[in-house]
Enzyme design. Structure first.
Site, PDB file in Angstrom:
ATOM      1  N   LYS A   1       0.823  -1.215   0.000  1.00  0.00           N
ATOM      2  CA  LYS A   1       0.000   0.000   0.000  1.00  0.00           C
ATOM      3  C   LYS A   1       0.854   1.262   0.000  1.00  0.00           C
ATOM      4  CE  LYS A   1      -4.524  -1.320   1.385  1.00  0.00           C
ATOM      5  NZ  LYS A   1      -5.073  -2.220   2.342  1.00  0.00           N
TER       6      LYS A   1
HETATM    7  N1  GLU Z   1      -9.310  -6.959   3.623  1.00  0.00           N
HETATM    8  C1  GLU Z   1      -8.412  -7.850   2.975  1.00  0.00           C
HETATM    9  C2  GLU Z   1      -7.308  -7.059   2.289  1.00  0.00           C
HETATM   10  O1  GLU Z   1      -7.468  -5.863   2.070  1.00  0.00           O
HETATM   11  C3  GLU Z   1      -9.086  -8.738   1.925  1.00  0.00           C
HETATM   12  C4  GLU Z   1      -9.988  -9.721   2.533  1.00  0.00           C
HETATM   13  C5  GLU Z   1     -10.607 -10.750   1.584  1.00  0.00           C
HETATM   14  O2  GLU Z   1     -10.752 -10.463   0.383  1.00  0.00           O
HETATM   15  O3  GLU Z   1     -10.974 -11.803   2.052  1.00  0.00           O
HETATM   16  O4  GLU Z   1      -6.287  -7.624   2.000  1.00  0.00           O
END
Ligand code: GLU
Length: 297
Positions: A269
């Site tokens: 990120k």
């Molecule tokens: N919130 C998770 C992420 O941003 C992804 C979760 C999922 O797709 O199961 O990596």
């Protein structure tokens, strides 16, 4: 007959702890397009259960970036921070069944236990993400002692007793993989949650861990198709285990290839050049992003 009941449901579930990059764009576009192709639904879920890392400005940026890509999603958007009571209730059920225990060791203590073990010639195991497995010594801690420590305000997390949990779930845990794992695994996959050890299901700053929240949310939102990056392929073993323990149905799974940076590594990120906002600022159009992502599998 209510035809909407049989619609397939897809979701994109970003965590608002940084700016979306091209990898997120790929995942969001894929989910959106798959839903559109079958007349299904496309949901957006904000995974802000980790209150220490989530920021409102990143959530705002997610909406902006996805709208710029030309995607539209159903509202209201589910935000995990608004469903903490549901995660706590599921956790209580698992605690009552003796499947979860309070764990008091700090990260440093775990490290030093692993180090002592290695000095003795042993090899301390790591989970698929490379983190040290949590020692099992607190599984049988006297409940009266644990209660006292909690009352005294000792910092703790709630962890799944993996050996009890896998015993209760039985040996036939699997899922149908429509995409591919990192080693090309596809079709019927035998789940192996044991490789994660005693995973955290709740901690004070995040009352539902990623594993617990994602499992409950996918069920609560009626998600039929989980389409996400290959970096979460192995986590699916834990999700299948939790689904069985909590009596929830299994969705279909499709793990997709990751968009790699110029250095051949997974995007992060903090990676400025591949952030969606900076692509936009450098004059990229949504069509350019789609063209760039066309080769990802
Ligand atoms: N919130 C998770 C992420 O941003 C992804 C979760 C999922 O797709 O199961 O990596």
């Amino acid at each position: 007959m209510d035809l909407s009941l049989s619609k397939r449901v897809f979701r994109f579930a970003p965590s608002p702890n940084g700016a979306l990059h091209l990898g997120h764009a790929f995942s969001a576009i894929l989910n959106h397009d798959l839903a559109q192709a079958c007349g299904g639904r496309f949901l957006l879920r904000i995974e802000d259960v980790d209150t220490t890392r989530s920021r409102p400005e990143f959530e705002e940026a997610i909406y902006r970036d996805l709208a710029w890509l030309g995607l539209s999603w159903e509202t209201p958007v589910r935000r995990q921070s608004e469903h903490l009571a549901g995660y706590a209730e599921a956790l209580e059920r698992l605690i009552a069944r003796g499947l979860v225990y309070p764990a008091f060791l700090s990260r440093g203590e775990v490290k030093s236990i692993a180090k002592t073990h290695s000095l003795d010639g042993g090899n301390w195991p790591c989970d698929p993400d490379g983190a040290l497995l949590y020692p099992e010594q607190e599984r049988e801690l006297d409940p009266a002692v644990a209660r006292r420590w909690i009352a005294e305000g000792r910092k703790h997390a709630w962890r799944l007793n993996m050996s009890r949990a896998t015993q209760e779930a039985g040996p036939l845990l699997s899922w149908e993989e429509e995409g591919k794992g990192p080693e090309g695994q596809t079709g019927k996959i035998a789940a192996d949650p044991g490789q994660w050890g005693d995973v955290v299901l709740s901690r004070s700053d995040a009352p539902g861990s990623y594993h617990l929240a994602v499992t409950l949310d996918d069920w609560a939102q009626g998600v039929t198709d989980v389409v996400r990056g290959q970096d979460l392929f192995h986590a699916t073993s834990v999700h299948r285990l939790l689904q069985v323990l909590l009596g929830l149905p299994a969705p279909r799974y499709r793990h997709h290839g990751l968009v790699l940076g110029p250095d051949g590594r997974k995007l992060s990120k903090s990676n400025g050049d591949t952030g969606l906002a900076s692509s936009r600022e450098r004059g990229f159009s949504p069509a350019d992003v789609r063209a760039l992502l066309a080769g990802v599998g």
